[in-house]
Design a protein around this motif. Structure first.
Motif, PDB file in Angstrom:
ATOM      1  N   THR A  86      -6.084 -11.837  -2.454  1.00 62.31           N
ATOM      2  CA  THR A  86      -6.487 -13.187  -2.790  1.00 62.31           C
ATOM      3  C   THR A  86      -5.434 -14.120  -2.211  1.00 62.31           C
ATOM      4  N   TYR A  87      -5.860 -15.048  -1.378  1.00 66.35           N
ATOM      5  CA  TYR A  87      -4.938 -15.992  -0.741  1.00 66.35           C
ATOM      6  C   TYR A  87      -5.370 -17.385  -1.151  1.00 66.35           C
ATOM      7  N   ILE A  88      -4.501 -18.107  -1.830  1.00 62.72           N
ATOM      8  CA  ILE A  88      -4.824 -19.444  -2.301  1.00 62.72           C
ATOM      9  C   ILE A  88      -3.842 -20.427  -1.695  1.00 62.72           C
ATOM     10  N   GLN A  89      -4.366 -21.371  -0.939  1.00 63.75           N
ATOM     11  CA  GLN A  89      -3.548 -22.433  -0.359  1.00 63.75           C
ATOM     12  C   GLN A  89      -3.472 -23.552  -1.382  1.00 63.75           C
ATOM     13  N   GLN A  90      -2.282 -23.822  -1.878  1.00 63.13           N
ATOM     14  CA  GLN A  90      -2.113 -24.882  -2.853  1.00 63.13           C
ATOM     15  C   GLN A  90      -1.851 -26.193  -2.131  1.00 63.13           C
ATOM     16  N   PRO A  91      -2.368 -27.303  -2.675  1.00 64.45           N
ATOM     17  CA  PRO A  91      -2.126 -28.588  -2.010  1.00 64.45           C
ATOM     18  C   PRO A  91      -0.656 -28.959  -2.088  1.00 64.45           C
ATOM     19  N   SER A  92      -0.159 -29.557  -1.019  1.00 67.91           N
ATOM     20  CA  SER A  92       1.222 -29.990  -1.031  1.00 67.91           C
ATOM     21  C   SER A  92       1.352 -31.218  -1.915  1.00 67.91           C
ATOM     22  N   ILE A  93       2.567 -31.561  -2.271  1.00 66.24           N
ATOM     23  CA  ILE A  93       2.797 -32.677  -3.180  1.00 66.24           C
ATOM     24  C   ILE A  93       2.280 -33.976  -2.585  1.00 66.24           C
ATOM     25  N   SER A  94       2.364 -34.150  -1.288  1.00 70.85           N
ATOM     26  CA  SER A  94       1.891 -35.384  -0.665  1.00 70.85           C
ATOM     27  C   SER A  94       0.372 -35.515  -0.749  1.00 70.85           C
ATOM     28  N   GLN A  95      -0.347 -34.396  -0.904  1.00 71.10           N
ATOM     29  CA  GLN A  95      -1.799 -34.439  -0.993  1.00 71.10           C
ATOM     30  C   GLN A  95      -2.286 -34.624  -2.425  1.00 71.10           C
ATOM     31  N   ALA A  96      -1.440 -34.401  -3.416  1.00 69.67           N
ATOM     32  CA  ALA A  96      -1.854 -34.500  -4.801  1.00 69.67           C
ATOM     33  C   ALA A  96      -2.154 -35.950  -5.165  1.00 69.67           C
ATOM     34  N   LEU A  97      -3.138 -36.151  -6.040  1.00 73.47           N
ATOM     35  CA  LEU A  97      -3.495 -37.490  -6.479  1.00 73.47           C
ATOM     36  C   LEU A  97      -2.471 -37.994  -7.478  1.00 73.47           C
ATOM     37  N   PRO A  98      -2.157 -39.263  -7.445  1.00 67.59           N
ATOM     38  CA  PRO A  98      -1.286 -39.809  -8.482  1.00 67.59           C
ATOM     39  C   PRO A  98      -1.996 -39.748  -9.829  1.00 67.59           C
ATOM     40  N   ALA A 117       0.824  -1.208   0.000  1.00 75.39           N
ATOM     41  CA  ALA A 117       0.000   0.000   0.000  1.00 75.39           C
ATOM     42  C   ALA A 117       0.862   1.263   0.000  1.00 75.39           C
ATOM     43  N   LYS A 118       1.948   1.266   0.763  1.00 70.98           N
ATOM     44  CA  LYS A 118       2.831   2.431   0.832  1.00 70.98           C
ATOM     45  C   LYS A 118       3.667   2.593  -0.438  1.00 70.98           C
ATOM     46  N   SER A 119       3.982   1.482  -1.097  1.00 66.18           N
ATOM     47  CA  SER A 119       4.871   1.544  -2.258  1.00 66.18           C
ATOM     48  C   SER A 119       4.203   2.136  -3.486  1.00 66.18           C
ATOM     49  N   GLY A 120       2.878   2.089  -3.542  1.00 65.33           N
ATOM     50  CA  GLY A 120       2.178   2.622  -4.699  1.00 65.33           C
ATOM     51  C   GLY A 120       2.010   1.596  -5.806  1.00 65.33           C
ATOM     52  N   ALA A 121       2.465   0.373  -5.594  1.00 67.62           N
ATOM     53  CA  ALA A 121       2.300  -0.675  -6.596  1.00 67.62           C
ATOM     54  C   ALA A 121       0.816  -1.019  -6.717  1.00 67.62           C
ATOM     55  N   THR A 122       0.395  -1.397  -7.916  1.00 70.60           N
ATOM     56  CA  THR A 122      -1.017  -1.739  -8.107  1.00 70.60           C
ATOM     57  C   THR A 122      -1.284  -3.220  -7.946  1.00 70.60           C
ATOM     58  N   GLU A 123      -0.264  -4.065  -8.156  1.00 71.98           N
ATOM     59  CA  GLU A 123      -0.461  -5.501  -7.993  1.00 71.98           C
ATOM     60  C   GLU A 123       0.859  -6.175  -7.639  1.00 71.98           C
ATOM     61  N   VAL A 124       0.789  -7.080  -6.650  1.00 71.42           N
ATOM     62  CA  VAL A 124       1.955  -7.854  -6.249  1.00 71.42           C
ATOM     63  C   VAL A 124       1.525  -9.306  -6.115  1.00 71.42           C
ATOM     64  N   LYS A 125       2.303 -10.219  -6.736  1.00 70.59           N
ATOM     65  CA  LYS A 125       2.032 -11.647  -6.628  1.00 70.59           C
ATOM     66  C   LYS A 125       3.221 -12.300  -5.949  1.00 70.59           C
ATOM     67  N   LEU A 126       2.942 -13.148  -4.973  1.00 69.57           N
ATOM     68  CA  LEU A 126       3.980 -13.865  -4.249  1.00 69.57           C
ATOM     69  C   LEU A 126       3.614 -15.336  -4.259  1.00 69.57           C
ATOM     70  N   GLU A 127       4.498 -16.170  -4.802  1.00 70.94           N
ATOM     71  CA  GLU A 127       4.255 -17.608  -4.851  1.00 70.94           C
ATOM     72  C   GLU A 127       5.361 -18.313  -4.093  1.00 70.94           C
ATOM     73  N   MET A 128       4.969 -19.148  -3.138  1.00 70.44           N
ATOM     74  CA  MET A 128       5.900 -19.958  -2.370  1.00 70.44           C
ATOM     75  C   MET A 128       5.563 -21.419  -2.662  1.00 70.44           C
ATOM     76  N   ASP A 129       6.205 -22.337  -1.945  1.00 69.98           N
ATOM     77  CA  ASP A 129       5.972 -23.757  -2.183  1.00 69.98           C
ATOM     78  C   ASP A 129       4.525 -24.173  -1.917  1.00 69.98           C
ATOM     79  N   ASP A 130       3.945 -23.700  -0.807  1.00 72.05           N
ATOM     80  CA  ASP A 130       2.635 -24.190  -0.412  1.00 72.05           C
ATOM     81  C   ASP A 130       1.515 -23.158  -0.471  1.00 72.05           C
ATOM     82  N   PHE A 131       1.770 -21.947  -0.956  1.00 75.76           N
ATOM     83  CA  PHE A 131       0.706 -20.964  -1.075  1.00 75.76           C
ATOM     84  C   PHE A 131       1.051 -19.914  -2.116  1.00 75.76           C
ATOM     85  N   LYS A 132       0.017 -19.150  -2.475  1.00 75.50           N
ATOM     86  CA  LYS A 132       0.160 -18.071  -3.441  1.00 75.50           C
ATOM     87  C   LYS A 132      -0.671 -16.891  -2.939  1.00 75.50           C
TER      88      LYS A 132
END
Length: 158
Positions: A43-55, A14-29
């Motif tokens: 927008t906060y999206i919890q991505q499933p970890s690799i152990s939870q993904a279906l084969p 908010a202070k920087s004046g940027a209009t959009e920032v996206k941050l992606e880590m291993d287990d969330f975005k």
């Protein structure tokens, strides 16, 4: 990342004046968008970890038959008018617990008839029909929460 780190990130964006920032880590975005308003949209999206993904072998087949069966239902409902919630709140079909419901499936309504009550912040708002016709379907259960613009009733205008 905990809530304090997210709050600090929001303040920084908010202070920087940027209009959009996206941050992606291993287990969330996280996506933070700021507009002309002073409050950012998050927008906060919890991505499933690799152990939870279906084969891959267990992945379900494409749902083409389901889509084909859903289309006639949508075509059938398209001839009806959808009455939507104008506010967020709790949907009530009757004016008081000991009173009769405002409308039932099959009820004939006229423009201005009260269809339901939505309680928002201890105020009971009567929702009036903008159309004349016949109630075909009630899409919300009594005493359930509703969102803004959520479909409440299907009305046959003929």
């Amino acid at each position: 990342m905990d809530i304090r780190e997210i709050q600090n990130l929001i303040r920084f964006v908010a202070k920087s004046g940027a209009t959009e920032v996206k941050l992606e880590m291993d287990d969330f975005k996280i996506t933070i968008k700021t507009g002309t308003e002073s409050t950012p949209e998050i927008t906060y999206i919890q991505q499933p970890s690799i152990s939870q993904a279906l084969p891959q072998a267990a992945a379900p087949q494409p749902a083409a038959p389901t889509a084909a069966t859903a289309t006639p239902a949508e075509d059938e409902d398209s001839k009806y008018i959808t009455i939507k919630s104008p506010i967020i709140g709790t949907f009530y079909r009757r004016p008081a617990p000991d009173k009769a419901v405002f409308v039932e499936v099959g009820s004939t309504i006229a423009k201005g008839d009260v269809l339901c009550v939505i309680e928002a912040m201890k105020l009971f708002n009567e929702i009036e029909s903008e159309y004349s016709g016949k109630i075909v379907k009630i899409l919300v259960d009594d005493m359930s929460p509703v969102e803004f613009d959520q479909p409440l009733f299907l009305v046959d205008p003929s």
